[in-house]
Scaffold this motif. Structure first.
Motif, PDB file in Angstrom:
ATOM      1  N   TYR A  50       0.856  -1.183   0.000  1.00  0.00           N
ATOM      2  CA  TYR A  50       0.000   0.000   0.000  1.00  0.00           C
ATOM      3  C   TYR A  50       0.891   1.231   0.000  1.00  0.00           C
ATOM      4  CZ  TYR A  50      -4.297  -2.579   1.073  1.00  0.00           C
ATOM      5  OH  TYR A  50      -5.382  -3.418   1.014  1.00  0.00           O
ATOM      6  N   LYS A  51       0.553   2.187  -0.833  1.00  0.00           N
ATOM      7  CA  LYS A  51       1.211   3.490  -0.791  1.00  0.00           C
ATOM      8  C   LYS A  51       0.494   4.311   0.282  1.00  0.00           C
ATOM      9  CE  LYS A  51       4.342   4.461  -4.154  1.00  0.00           C
ATOM     10  NZ  LYS A  51       5.469   5.379  -4.039  1.00  0.00           N
ATOM     11  N   LEU A  52       1.095   4.417   1.440  1.00  0.00           N
ATOM     12  CA  LEU A  52       0.452   5.097   2.558  1.00  0.00           C
ATOM     13  C   LEU A  52       0.631   6.602   2.462  1.00  0.00           C
ATOM     14  CD1 LEU A  52       1.691   2.747   5.421  1.00  0.00           C
ATOM     15  CD2 LEU A  52      -0.418   2.567   4.077  1.00  0.00           C
ATOM     16  N   CYS A  53      -0.329   7.316   3.001  1.00  0.00           N
ATOM     17  CA  CYS A  53      -0.206   8.768   3.127  1.00  0.00           C
ATOM     18  C   CYS A  53      -0.046   9.079   4.612  1.00  0.00           C
ATOM     19  CB  CYS A  53      -1.427   9.473   2.548  1.00  0.00           C
ATOM     20  SG  CYS A  53      -1.222  11.278   2.490  1.00  0.00           S
ATOM     21  N   LEU A  54       1.199   9.348   5.020  1.00  0.00           N
ATOM     22  CA  LEU A  54       1.509   9.612   6.428  1.00  0.00           C
ATOM     23  C   LEU A  54       1.709  11.109   6.656  1.00  0.00           C
ATOM     24  CD1 LEU A  54       4.044   6.731   7.214  1.00  0.00           C
ATOM     25  CD2 LEU A  54       1.554   6.722   7.446  1.00  0.00           C
ATOM     26  N   THR A  55       1.600  11.506   7.911  1.00  0.00           N
ATOM     27  CA  THR A  55       1.871  12.893   8.281  1.00  0.00           C
ATOM     28  C   THR A  55       2.489  12.947   9.678  1.00  0.00           C
ATOM     29  OG1 THR A  55       0.911  15.102   8.584  1.00  0.00           O
ATOM     30  CG2 THR A  55      -0.436  13.235   9.258  1.00  0.00           C
ATOM     31  N   ASN A  56       3.283  13.970   9.925  1.00  0.00           N
ATOM     32  CA  ASN A  56       3.790  14.221  11.272  1.00  0.00           C
ATOM     33  C   ASN A  56       3.218  15.524  11.820  1.00  0.00           C
ATOM     34  OD1 ASN A  56       5.159  15.986   9.651  1.00  0.00           O
ATOM     35  ND2 ASN A  56       7.225  15.304  10.211  1.00  0.00           N
ATOM     36  N   ASP A  57       2.153  15.998  11.212  1.00  0.00           N
ATOM     37  CA  ASP A  57       1.454  17.190  11.674  1.00  0.00           C
ATOM     38  C   ASP A  57       0.497  16.784  12.802  1.00  0.00           C
ATOM     39  OD1 ASP A  57      -0.064  19.439  12.103  1.00  0.00           O
ATOM     40  OD2 ASP A  57      -0.579  19.775   9.996  1.00  0.00           O
ATOM     41  N   PRO A  58       0.725  17.261  14.031  1.00  0.00           N
ATOM     42  CA  PRO A  58      -0.127  16.856  15.168  1.00  0.00           C
ATOM     43  C   PRO A  58      -1.612  17.115  14.930  1.00  0.00           C
ATOM     44  CG  PRO A  58       1.789  18.086  15.937  1.00  0.00           C
ATOM     45  CD  PRO A  58       1.774  18.206  14.442  1.00  0.00           C
ATOM     46  N   GLU A  59      -1.926  18.151  14.159  1.00  0.00           N
ATOM     47  CA  GLU A  59      -3.336  18.487  13.925  1.00  0.00           C
ATOM     48  C   GLU A  59      -4.014  17.537  12.933  1.00  0.00           C
ATOM     49  OE1 GLU A  59      -3.794  22.539  12.847  1.00  0.00           O
ATOM     50  OE2 GLU A  59      -2.792  23.317  14.636  1.00  0.00           O
ATOM     51  N   LYS A  60      -3.228  16.862  12.111  1.00  0.00           N
ATOM     52  CA  LYS A  60      -3.798  15.975  11.089  1.00  0.00           C
ATOM     53  C   LYS A  60      -3.499  14.505  11.342  1.00  0.00           C
ATOM     54  CE  LYS A  60      -3.697  19.336   7.318  1.00  0.00           C
ATOM     55  NZ  LYS A  60      -3.024  19.759   6.090  1.00  0.00           N
ATOM     56  N   LYS A  61      -2.628  14.248  12.301  1.00  0.00           N
ATOM     57  CA  LYS A  61      -2.147  12.881  12.505  1.00  0.00           C
ATOM     58  C   LYS A  61      -3.184  12.015  13.216  1.00  0.00           C
ATOM     59  CE  LYS A  61       1.058  12.127  15.606  1.00  0.00           C
ATOM     60  NZ  LYS A  61       2.359  12.066  16.288  1.00  0.00           N
ATOM     61  N   LYS A  62      -3.476  10.851  12.629  1.00  0.00           N
ATOM     62  CA  LYS A  62      -4.372   9.886  13.258  1.00  0.00           C
ATOM     63  C   LYS A  62      -3.538   8.722  13.792  1.00  0.00           C
ATOM     64  CE  LYS A  62      -8.082   6.627  12.421  1.00  0.00           C
ATOM     65  NZ  LYS A  62      -9.019   6.039  11.441  1.00  0.00           N
ATOM     66  N   LYS A  63      -3.750   8.393  15.053  1.00  0.00           N
ATOM     67  CA  LYS A  63      -3.006   7.303  15.692  1.00  0.00           C
ATOM     68  C   LYS A  63      -3.330   5.980  15.010  1.00  0.00           C
ATOM     69  CE  LYS A  63      -2.262   5.047  20.150  1.00  0.00           C
ATOM     70  NZ  LYS A  63      -2.670   4.968  21.573  1.00  0.00           N
ATOM     71  N   ILE A  64      -2.317   5.130  14.876  1.00  0.00           N
ATOM     72  CA  ILE A  64      -2.488   3.830  14.227  1.00  0.00           C
ATOM     73  C   ILE A  64      -2.715   2.770  15.298  1.00  0.00           C
ATOM     74  CG2 ILE A  64      -1.354   2.087  12.785  1.00  0.00           C
ATOM     75  CD1 ILE A  64       0.084   4.528  11.430  1.00  0.00           C
ATOM     76  N   SER A  65      -3.867   2.145  15.251  1.00  0.00           N
ATOM     77  CA  SER A  65      -4.266   1.177  16.266  1.00  0.00           C
ATOM     78  C   SER A  65      -3.831  -0.236  15.886  1.00  0.00           C
ATOM     79  CB  SER A  65      -5.783   1.202  16.452  1.00  0.00           C
ATOM     80  OG  SER A  65      -6.219   2.498  16.804  1.00  0.00           O
ATOM     81  N   LYS A  66      -3.803  -1.106  16.878  1.00  0.00           N
ATOM     82  CA  LYS A  66      -3.447  -2.507  16.648  1.00  0.00           C
ATOM     83  C   LYS A  66      -4.567  -3.200  15.859  1.00  0.00           C
ATOM     84  CE  LYS A  66      -3.419  -5.380  20.177  1.00  0.00           C
ATOM     85  NZ  LYS A  66      -2.944  -6.129  21.376  1.00  0.00           N
ATOM     86  N   PRO A  67      -4.249  -3.857  14.755  1.00  0.00           N
ATOM     87  CA  PRO A  67      -5.297  -4.545  13.985  1.00  0.00           C
ATOM     88  C   PRO A  67      -5.799  -5.778  14.742  1.00  0.00           C
ATOM     89  CG  PRO A  67      -3.148  -5.025  13.062  1.00  0.00           C
ATOM     90  CD  PRO A  67      -2.924  -3.988  14.126  1.00  0.00           C
ATOM     91  N   GLN A  68      -7.013  -6.195  14.431  1.00  0.00           N
ATOM     92  CA  GLN A  68      -7.621  -7.327  15.133  1.00  0.00           C
ATOM     93  C   GLN A  68      -6.817  -8.608  14.981  1.00  0.00           C
ATOM     94  OE1 GLN A  68     -11.698  -7.648  13.811  1.00  0.00           O
ATOM     95  NE2 GLN A  68     -12.426  -6.163  15.321  1.00  0.00           N
ATOM     96  N   SER A  69      -6.246  -8.820  13.793  1.00  0.00           N
ATOM     97  CA  SER A  69      -5.503 -10.065  13.544  1.00  0.00           C
ATOM     98  C   SER A  69      -4.002  -9.876  13.743  1.00  0.00           C
ATOM     99  CB  SER A  69      -5.790 -10.571  12.129  1.00  0.00           C
ATOM    100  OG  SER A  69      -5.476  -9.568  11.179  1.00  0.00           O
ATOM    101  N   TYR A  70      -3.623  -9.004  14.665  1.00  0.00           N
ATOM    102  CA  TYR A  70      -2.210  -8.694  14.924  1.00  0.00           C
ATOM    103  C   TYR A  70      -1.446  -9.956  15.329  1.00  0.00           C
ATOM    104  CZ  TYR A  70       1.892  -6.525  17.128  1.00  0.00           C
ATOM    105  OH  TYR A  70       3.167  -6.156  17.482  1.00  0.00           O
TER     106      TYR A  70
END
Length: 619
Positions: A248-268
């Motif tokens: 996957y070509k991810l779209c990441l950011t380090n902007d605190p106002e736009k950054k969404k935390k990445i949670s643990k997936p169910q099948s981790y």
């Protein structure tokens, strides 16, 4: 009485049989059908370019897209445009880039950081790519877009008439019972998978060729040492069934106002990532991002506007955002399998990031660096801010009238050009590049198949998108190429150029009432030149130059072999000798024609004479 009852009974029974044998209203109702001139499968950039170019030549076009979003990879994370020489940008691709640039200048101003990070329109946010593609398509009145319609690559979903493709059946992606037949005169397969061409019966390749098949560099099983062209032991160059890994070509950011935390997936599954700890301890991986060109990170980031990044797998890492080997069945699988694989890859990718951000066994400094990044919360809002589609690096490669190989992208002599194809419908430039084929091996420092090898700007012959066996089908995305040759064609700018040519070819075929196999290449090329498409690249002649059209045609004859046309210079003796060998005229004839002329004036005169003599011979 009994006889009367028997008579009535048999009468009712007979009527019942008659009613049963009659077709029901449901069966009587024919399946819905729509008719178009040109049918384009998938709204990838190549498909969009094909639809636009056919529409602009008066064709009634349908553009079929499986998802609810158009734009292919650029709209799902490929924010860095994959083109090595930006001067090559032309045609509808150039139109797209210019619109991107205009968007950022209008919205933020030419002095803004967003405009600077857009890098002249070559870097963009995913939602902006979709917005621009949508805006360009809305200007076209002849295009109908059918979103959320799926084509399943099965012979039961195609029909022929007089041995030519006549129509295809598509179904609602979320309701296979709701289907419609799409009738067309020319069909364009712009899917990454090559599903339509395969269903029509076109032969195709999916495997890596043997070293002896085409004699290409980087062919077959290869363990390339990154940073130079040397190879590890075990690089035997044999063919195999492997397919490069998808991600996957991810779209990441380090902007605190736009950054969404990445949670643990169910099948981790923590076990999948533990080997990274050894790589971190040994120094193979130095952080979430590489520290320099000689170190590995989990991701490779390219800056986009608004503090976002195009996050790709890292070529030096033995563990990154890919699942080598697991993607091998993808090209020939149905959508159920593909969707299941996409979910598996999504879970793996989320788990990888969660591991390096949160696992206590990962060094603290590494975790802190990784925790700076999250998903951009204003991208893919209908998909939990995660890309909607995987990055399909390769699918089927249709066998066409010409097979593009590495030799078509490599200079024929030092500092020269690759071969010039007289039937060129576009030019491109990108290295021979492929991602990993197999999972890491204990005795190898590199992954099999992760290659890069430099090329020069090259021409692309029309025949690479013309299937051998089936007429009136064009394949501008699943093109005819060897595995290595395909690796430098499989970029969106190149696919847009090929898509534009496919749309023009389809329109010419329909207007001339002839098949795709018999269209006039000369007519196709003049149409493309008029649309400011580079058929051959010169670094000193731009599409906006007044001499652009004539230089393109002269160049395709091989009369201007260098990358610089030098139109205002006088003729040299070596120029005249070269032209004599190429044109068939004697040195004396050329000398008298070009005497006291600039290269431009002399070449134009010679071209006119050549065309006149060529027409006489032809008649």
């Amino acid at each position: 009485m009994i006889r009367q009852f028997q008579t009535q009974y048999y009468l009712v029974l007979t009527l019942s049989f008659l009613l049963i044998s009659l077709p029901s209203k449901e069966k009587e109702r024919p399946e819905p059908q729509k008719e178009f001139d040109v049918v384009v499968l998938m709204a990838t950039p190549g498909g969009i370019a094909a639809a636009i170019s056919a529409s602009r030549l008066g064709m009634k076009v349908v553009l079929i897209e499986r998802t609810n979003h158009i734009g292919g990879l650029p709209a799902i994370g490929l924010g860095e445009t994959d083109i090595q020489s930006r001067d090559l940008a032309s045609g509808i691709f150039k139109e797209f880039i210019d619109e991107i640039k205009h968007y950022y200048s209008k919205k933020y101003g030419v002095e803004s950081q967003q405009f600077k990070d857009a890098s002249d329109g070559f870097h963009f946010e995913p939602h902006v790519a979709e917005k621009v593609f949508t805006s360009i398509l809305k200007k076209e009145k002849n295009i109908e877009i059918l979103k959320e319609y799926q084509f399943d690559s099965n012979i039961s979903n195609v029909k022929f008439q007089n041995n030519l493709p006549e129509k295809i059946k598509i179904s609602k992606a979320n309701n296979s019972k709701k289907s419609v037949w799409i009738k067309g005169k020319v069909f364009i397969d712009a899917s990454y998978e090559g599903d339509l061409a395969a269903a029509f019966g076109c032969r195709f390749r999916t495997k890596k060729e043997n070293k002896s098949d085409f004699g290409e560099p980087m062919e077959g099983k290869i363990y390339k040492i990154w940073g130079n062209d040397s190879l590890e032991t075990g690089s035997i160059g044999e063919r195999d069934s492997s397919i490069q890994a998808y991600n996957y070509k991810l779209c990441l950011t380090n902007d605190p106002e736009k950054k969404k935390k990445i949670s643990k997936p169910q099948s981790y599954n923590r076990y999948e990532y533990q080997i990274l700890l050894d790589d971190i301890r040994s120094g193979i991986v130095t952080g979430f991002l590489p520290k320099n060109d000689k170190t590995a990170g989990i991701f490779n980031l390219v800056k986009l506007p608004n503090k976002k990044f195009d996050a790709n797998s890292h070529h030096r890492a033995l563990v990154s955002s890919e699942l080598p080997e697991e993607s091998w069945p993808y090209p020939n699988s149905d959508w159920n399998w593909r969707d299941a694989f996409a979910r598996r890859l999504q879970s793996y990718t989320l788990g990888l990031i969660y591991f390096v951000q949160n696992d206590s066994a990962v060094p603290l400094r590494f975790r802190k660096e990784a925790l700076e990044f999250g998903f951009a919360n204003d991208e893919y809002r209908d998909h939990d801010n995660f890309p909607r589609q995987i990055y399909v690096g390769e699918g089927r490669r249709i066998e066409g009238k010409y097979i593009f190989t590495a030799h078509d992208a490599l200079p024929e002599k030092p500092n020269g050009r690759p071969p010039i194809h007289k039937s060129s419908i576009g030019t491109s430039h990108y290295p021979i590049e492929s991602h990993a084929m197999q999972k890491r091996k204990a005795d190898k420092k590199n992954l099999d198949g992760f290659i890069s090898y430099q090329t020069k700007p090259f021409t692309i012959p029309f025949e690479v998108m013309v299937p051998l066996q089936i007429d009136n089908v064009l394949t501008p995305v699943p093109v005819s190429a060897s595995y290595v040759g395909y690796s430098c064609l499989r970029m969106e700018p190149c696919w847009m150029i090929l898509g534009q040519a496919a749309g023009v070819a389809a329109a010419i075929s329909i207007k001339a009432r002839t098949s795709i196999h018999k269209i006039s290449i000369d007519s196709l090329q003049w149409n493309l030149i008029n649309q400011k498409v580079n058929l051959i690249y010169y670094n000193d002649v731009r599409p906006e130059d007044p001499n652009y059209e004539i230089v393109q045609k002269i160049g395709l004859l091989g009369w201007i072999p260098e990358y610089s046309a030098r139109l205002n210079e006088p003729f040299k003796k070596e120029d005249i000798r070269f032209l004599s060998g190429k044109s068939g005229y004697s040195i004396q004839e050329i000398e008298s024609l070009v005497k006291n002329k600039t290269r431009l004036e002399g070449l134009v005169l010679l071209f006119k004479e050549w065309k006149k003599d060529f027409s006489k011979k032809k008649s």
